[in-house]
Design a protein around this motif. Structure first.
Motif, mmCIF file in Angstrom:
data_model
loop_
_atom_site.group_PDB
_atom_site.id
_atom_site.type_symbol
_atom_site.label_atom_id
_atom_site.label_comp_id
_atom_site.label_asym_id
_atom_site.label_seq_id
_atom_site.Cartn_x
_atom_site.Cartn_y
_atom_site.Cartn_z
ATOM 1 N N LYS A 113 -5.132 32.364 -22.281
ATOM 2 C CA LYS A 113 -4.200 31.850 -21.270
ATOM 3 C C LYS A 113 -2.839 32.559 -21.297
ATOM 4 N N GLY A 114 -2.837 33.779 -21.768
ATOM 5 C CA GLY A 114 -1.621 34.596 -21.700
ATOM 6 C C GLY A 114 -1.620 35.388 -20.408
ATOM 7 N N TYR A 115 -1.501 34.657 -19.308
ATOM 8 C CA TYR A 115 -1.742 35.256 -17.996
ATOM 9 C C TYR A 115 -0.708 36.323 -17.618
ATOM 10 N N GLU A 116 0.548 36.087 -17.955
ATOM 11 C CA GLU A 116 1.594 37.058 -17.596
ATOM 12 C C GLU A 116 1.371 38.386 -18.311
ATOM 13 N N GLU A 117 1.081 38.341 -19.611
ATOM 14 C CA GLU A 117 0.838 39.562 -20.375
ATOM 15 C C GLU A 117 -0.459 40.231 -19.934
ATOM 16 N N CYS A 118 -1.454 39.420 -19.591
ATOM 17 C CA CYS A 118 -2.713 39.959 -19.070
ATOM 18 C C CYS A 118 -2.464 40.766 -17.803
ATOM 19 N N ARG A 119 -1.643 40.220 -16.908
ATOM 20 C CA ARG A 119 -1.328 40.919 -15.658
ATOM 21 C C ARG A 119 -0.642 42.258 -15.930
ATOM 22 N N LYS A 120 0.255 42.292 -16.911
ATOM 23 C CA LYS A 120 0.943 43.543 -17.251
ATOM 24 C C LYS A 120 -0.049 44.596 -17.739
ATOM 25 N N LYS A 121 -1.005 44.178 -18.550
ATOM 26 C CA LYS A 121 -2.025 45.101 -19.034
ATOM 27 C C LYS A 121 -2.881 45.632 -17.881
ATOM 28 N N LEU A 122 -3.229 44.735 -16.968
ATOM 29 C CA LEU A 122 -4.035 45.152 -15.817
ATOM 30 C C LEU A 122 -3.276 46.138 -14.935
#
Length: 536
Positions: A113-122
């Motif tokens: 649920k680390g959605y913000e960091e996930c988005r940065k990686k994507l």
């Protein structure tokens, strides 16, 4: 003299350089030896041994990106997501062009649920490779999770342009369409996925669930029959059908399908574990125990299954057997987390809370997302009257095991004690959805209704409870309190009398009857009841 000194200095520098170069070369050779050995072990699927070799390689070369990357993959295989996340993150920072490392980090962030960091990686992945299909799938899932359905559709449409025959894309598309309540489009997407990959069991399962959601049982069963016809030799097919019929409470059909799965692979211990789990859910100790024991006989590494036997015994109150089996599992594998948890459960059962807590914390350090461990940690803290610590632990239990109705019930109780009635009500309702016969959750829900002055709802609930549990004194006593709050003294005294009939030693119920009798001027009735209780 100066010339000789110069020659000596030059000679020293040359020797130092050669020694340093030899040392570096030797280090590199050792690192490569560990790495190569690790890759051989990975090929044999011996991931635990591979982890050791890769750690040795990293100790010699901490900035070696391939070793970090392979260690991350091996840790994923050994079910250590926390360790894998760390190593894959380092690999990605050492080699930003390793998009698979970047993608796996993004996936772990999403699951955590680390959605913000996930988005940065994507963003990093798709900037380097706009045609990264797995990245686009993860982006679509991220947008769906955050409720951004148009953006999710845009991401999956980008992926479909790149890979129009990838069945996974239509499954994701179906998920988005379902969220938008576009039922024909959902069905079409799932049917398309099956047309592209008729051997993927998860798609059949999803389509059958879709039809059941629409109340179309016959179509759901048609899907399952088609799946069985396509893959008659797959045990998983029959496991899916067993799950389907278990949800429908058609347990005979569920057992038949599980037995079919076992017959297809009679030497597969995992199938006997599934059979044991099924009988355990049906509260059949003997059959569950028998299936687990068969699994133990077949398994090359039986410690986790022996730990299951121990946990089964604990659940059914056979504490001596639970202790013996947990010790047996730990003798075979001292690191068995399942056996350690049973040991901790037994300590909590024996009220040895100070001994249980360090053991539970040790398990959490190894497996930080195991909800049941947090639940027993909450019980241990509660046993020590550490309610705030119990609250934190049970919140983690619900976070990591949202279907644990006992954890939700305990959380509801603690929230009620803190006078957080709305939150307690929601947790009690969730607990009842998971386990309809959860008497304690129902009582907490009724108490919340009383506190919120939702008296009609409270009366309906406690009246139902009184019928369902006629030997429990609290439902009629609660009804008495409600009628008293509504200034309906006659109904209140009748309810309190019912509570006294069920629990003659209940001082609060007796006191309520006496108080209301005196209030109504029925002094003799009050004195008679008191004399009766004194005589008893």
């Amino acid at each position: 003299m100066k010339k000789n000194m110069l020659n000596v200095a030059v000679l020293f520098a040359v020797v130092f350089f050669l020694l340093f170069s030899f040392g570096c070369s030797n280090k590199e050779e050792k690192k490569q030896k560990h790495y190569s050995k690790a890759m051989e072990l990975v090929a044999k699927e011996d991931y635990k041994a591979a982890v050791i070799e890769l750690r040795n390689a990293i100790q010699l070369a901490p900035k070696d990106a391939p070793s970090r990357y392979q260690l991350g993959l091996a840790l994923l295989k050994t079910e250590d997501p926390k360790g894998a996340f760390k190593q894959l993150g380092i690999a990605a920072s050492l080699d930003p062009d390793n998009l698979d490392a970047q993608y796996k980090v993004a996936t772990l962030l999403f699951l955590g649920k680390g959605y913000e960091e996930c988005r940065k990686k994507l963003e990093i992945i798709l900037a380097k490779d706009p045609r990264h299909v797995d990245g686009l799938i993860l982006l679509a899932n991220l947008e769906t999770t955050e409720g951004k359905l148009p953006q999710a559709t845009a991401a999956i449409n980008r992926a479909l342009v790149i890979a129009p025959n990838d069945d996974r894309l239509y499954v994701v598309r179906a998920t988005i369409m379902m969220k938008e309540n576009k039922l024909p489009e959902t069905e079409a997407a799932l049917q398309k996925a099956l047309s592209l990959n008729g051997k993927k069991i998860d798609i059949y399962r999803m389509l059958a669930m879709f039809y059941m959601g629409q109340g179309k049982r016959s179509q759901a069963e048609d899907v399952l029959r088609t799946m069985a016809a396509k893959m008659p030799d797959s045990p998983e097919v029959y496991i899916v059908q067993a799950q389907f019929y278990e949800q429908l409470k058609e347990l005979d059909k569920a057992v038949l399908n599980l037995e079919k799965a076992v017959r297809l692979k009679p030497k597969d211990s995992t199938l006997y574990v599934m059979l044991g789990n099924f009988f355990r859910r049906q509260k059949d100790f003997d059959k569950a125990n028998s299936a687990y024991q068969k699994a133990v006989e077949l398994s090359d590494a039986p410690a986790p299954i022996i730990a299951l036997v121990a946990d089964l015994a604990f659940e059914f109150g056979k504490f001596d057997q639970a202790k013996a089996k947990s010790e047996e599992a730990l003798a075979k594998d001292p690191g068995s987390a399942g056996a350690k948890l049973v040991k901790a459960k037994l300590l909590v059962q024996d009220k040895k809370f100070n001994d249980a807590l360090p053991l539970l914390d040790a398990i959490i350090r190894e497996q930080s997302r195991w909800g049941e461990v947090y639940f027993f940690k909450a019980l241990a803290h509660l046993g020590k009257n550490e309610k705030e610590l119990a609250m934190g632990a049970v919140q983690d239990a619900v976070k990591y095991a949202p279907e644990n109705f006992k954890a939700r019930t305990l959380l509801a109780e603690l929230l009620f004690d803190k006078q957080a009635y709305a939150e307690a009500r929601e947790q009690a309702i969730s607990a009842l959805r998971l386990e309809q016969n959860n008497y304690f959750a129902a009582v907490i829900l009724g108490k919340c209704f009383i506190q919120e002055k939702s008296y009609p709802e409270a009366i309906r609930l406690f009246t139902s409870l009184q019928k369902a549990a006629p030997k429990e004194s609290f439902p009629p006593y609660a009804l008495g309190l409600i009628y008293l709050a509504q200034k309906k003294d006659n109904e209140a005294i009748a309810a309190f009398k019912q509570a006294v009939a069920v629990a003659p030693q209940s001082s609060v119920a007796v006191g309520s009857v006496v108080g209301l009798s005196l209030k109504a001027g029925k002094k003799q009735d009050a004195y008679n009841l008191l004399r009766q209780k004194v005589a008893e």
